[in-house]
Design an enzyme around this catalytic site. Sequence first.
Site, PDB file in Angstrom:
ATOM      1  N   ASP A  25       0.826  -1.221   0.000  1.00 42.04           N
ATOM      2  CA  ASP A  25       0.000   0.000   0.000  1.00 42.04           C
ATOM      3  C   ASP A  25       0.857   1.267   0.000  1.00 42.04           C
ATOM      4  OD1 ASP A  25      -2.240  -1.680   0.217  1.00 42.04           O
ATOM      5  OD2 ASP A  25      -2.195  -1.584   2.405  1.00 42.04           O
TER       6      ASP A  25
ATOM      7  N   ASP B 285      -1.645   7.831   3.561  1.00 35.79           N
ATOM      8  CA  ASP B 285      -1.803   8.684   2.378  1.00 35.79           C
ATOM      9  C   ASP B 285      -1.123  10.015   2.685  1.00 35.79           C
ATOM     10  OD1 ASP B 285      -2.912   9.163  -0.260  1.00 35.79           O
ATOM     11  OD2 ASP B 285      -4.297  10.543   0.703  1.00 35.79           O
TER      12      ASP B 285
ATOM     13  N   GLY C  92      -9.947  -7.873   7.923  1.00 33.78           N
ATOM     14  CA  GLY C  92     -11.315  -8.323   7.759  1.00 33.78           C
ATOM     15  C   GLY C  92     -12.310  -7.756   8.749  1.00 33.78           C
TER      16      GLY C  92
ATOM     17  N   ASN D  83     -16.323   0.565   5.842  1.00 36.66           N
ATOM     18  CA  ASN D  83     -15.153   0.273   6.660  1.00 36.66           C
ATOM     19  C   ASN D  83     -14.197   1.457   6.591  1.00 36.66           C
ATOM     20  OD1 ASN D  83     -13.463  -1.125   8.342  1.00 36.66           O
ATOM     21  ND2 ASN D  83     -12.725  -2.555   6.783  1.00 36.66           N
ATOM     22  N   ALA D  84     -13.849   2.018   7.745  1.00 40.61           N
ATOM     23  CA  ALA D  84     -13.052   3.241   7.811  1.00 40.61           C
ATOM     24  C   ALA D  84     -11.559   2.945   7.696  1.00 40.61           C
ATOM     25  CB  ALA D  84     -13.347   3.992   9.107  1.00 40.61           C
ATOM     26  N   ILE D  85     -11.149   2.516   6.520  1.00 44.07           N
ATOM     27  CA  ILE D  85      -9.724   2.356   6.235  1.00 44.07           C
ATOM     28  C   ILE D  85      -9.451   2.883   4.818  1.00 44.07           C
ATOM     29  CG2 ILE D  85      -9.560   0.356   7.758  1.00 44.07           C
ATOM     30  CD1 ILE D  85      -9.163  -1.396   5.302  1.00 44.07           C
ATOM     31  N   ASP D  86      -8.190   2.827   4.421  1.00 44.07           N
ATOM     32  CA  ASP D  86      -7.747   3.241   3.081  1.00 44.07           C
ATOM     33  C   ASP D  86      -8.130   4.677   2.743  1.00 44.07           C
ATOM     34  OD1 ASP D  86      -6.753   0.715   2.929  1.00 44.07           O
ATOM     35  OD2 ASP D  86      -8.115   0.005   1.377  1.00 44.07           O
TER      36      ASP D  86
ATOM     37  N   SER E 142     -13.363   0.118   2.274  1.00 40.12           N
ATOM     38  CA  SER E 142     -12.789  -1.177   1.920  1.00 40.12           C
ATOM     39  C   SER E 142     -13.868  -2.241   2.066  1.00 40.12           C
ATOM     40  CB  SER E 142     -11.609  -1.494   2.846  1.00 40.12           C
ATOM     41  OG  SER E 142     -11.138  -2.806   2.630  1.00 40.12           O
TER      42      SER E 142
ATOM     43  N   TRP F 149     -17.296  -4.318   2.079  1.00 39.00           N
ATOM     44  CA  TRP F 149     -18.647  -3.932   2.466  1.00 39.00           C
ATOM     45  C   TRP F 149     -19.343  -3.181   1.329  1.00 39.00           C
ATOM     46  CZ3 TRP F 149     -15.130  -5.302   6.033  1.00 39.00           C
ATOM     47  CH2 TRP F 149     -15.581  -6.176   7.024  1.00 39.00           C
TER      48      TRP F 149
ATOM     49  N   GLU G 239     -11.213  -1.606  -2.632  1.00 34.76           N
ATOM     50  CA  GLU G 239     -10.581  -0.770  -1.614  1.00 34.76           C
ATOM     51  C   GLU G 239      -9.522   0.120  -2.274  1.00 34.76           C
ATOM     52  OE1 GLU G 239      -9.343  -3.817   1.062  1.00 34.76           O
ATOM     53  OE2 GLU G 239      -7.774  -4.585  -0.251  1.00 34.76           O
TER      54      GLU G 239
END
Length: 313
Positions: A42, A101, A119, A154-157, A174, A176, A206
């Site tokens: 990433d 980021d 996950g 989902n609170a990522i990326d 990501s 969902w 994602e």
Amino acid sequence: MQIKAQLKKVAAITGLALGALGLATQAEGATWTLSGALVTHDPSMYVEGSTWWVFETSDTGIGVKYSPDGHSWTQGVSLFGNGLPWWGAYNGNTTKAWAPDIHDWNGRAIVYYAVSTFGSQNSAIGLATATSIAKGDWVDQGIVLSSNSGSDFNAIDPNFYVDPSGQPWLAYGSWWTGIYVTRVDVTTLKPTGSRYHLAADSSGIENSFIMRNGSYYYLFVSKGTCCSGSSSTYRIAYGRSASVTGPYLDKNGVDMVNGGGTVLEAGAGEWIAPGGESVANGAMIRHKLDSYNNYTPIMFISDLVFVNGWPSF
């Protein structure tokens, strides 16, 4: 995986393999020849002054690499390598941080990052700021967005983008229900106002990245599974829109909310499952898995060009 522990091993692998790759692709003038610390997952790339930086997923905080030219890379000191107290509620009391980021905003360096477990929807996006990347005087600003098992996202990326009017945005998501974008406050850099649904895919989606070229906004995503060895199906796909909030349509006119997305790169042979993409200075960085060497994720950088309004290497 323990990224730092594999650097020496992979250096021996990539010194030959990527050198050969560079010779093989040099005629195309697209894929760069790289050397040094190339194990990454990433990667987010940014150029500050004359130094190229990569921030990356790491088992010990936010991983950092730097280069004088974008070709020769050195592993730096991780940011928040011992973790932060608030992370434990989301990442199982480990020191791992995901998918940073890196950008600048109003003359300061900023990095959004995620903490979670694989996950899980029990996730959070954090923000840290510094005078500059090189100075490294990072101050964590805490949580800007979180999710839990009852959320529809989902609170990522995280991905930070500033539109031509100067309005900053944060894309995230990501799996969902996929990828969303929302305005962020110009002072706090935390989400404000409505969110907009940009993309979804039942196979997994994602790692969003938004950029503008000409009159269009482009949304890049990683689709499929990232980390399943030979069964990994990661691939980089994209769509474009006349508005930062969408709809983003692929080359066939399919909305990315409905599973659309033209594949930019799918990987083959030794190098499979490309993803975790970002763009800086006209080049796209991403990782690919080395299927000949324990599916180790390795950094690749290629010139990104636009042909008839669509991205290509």
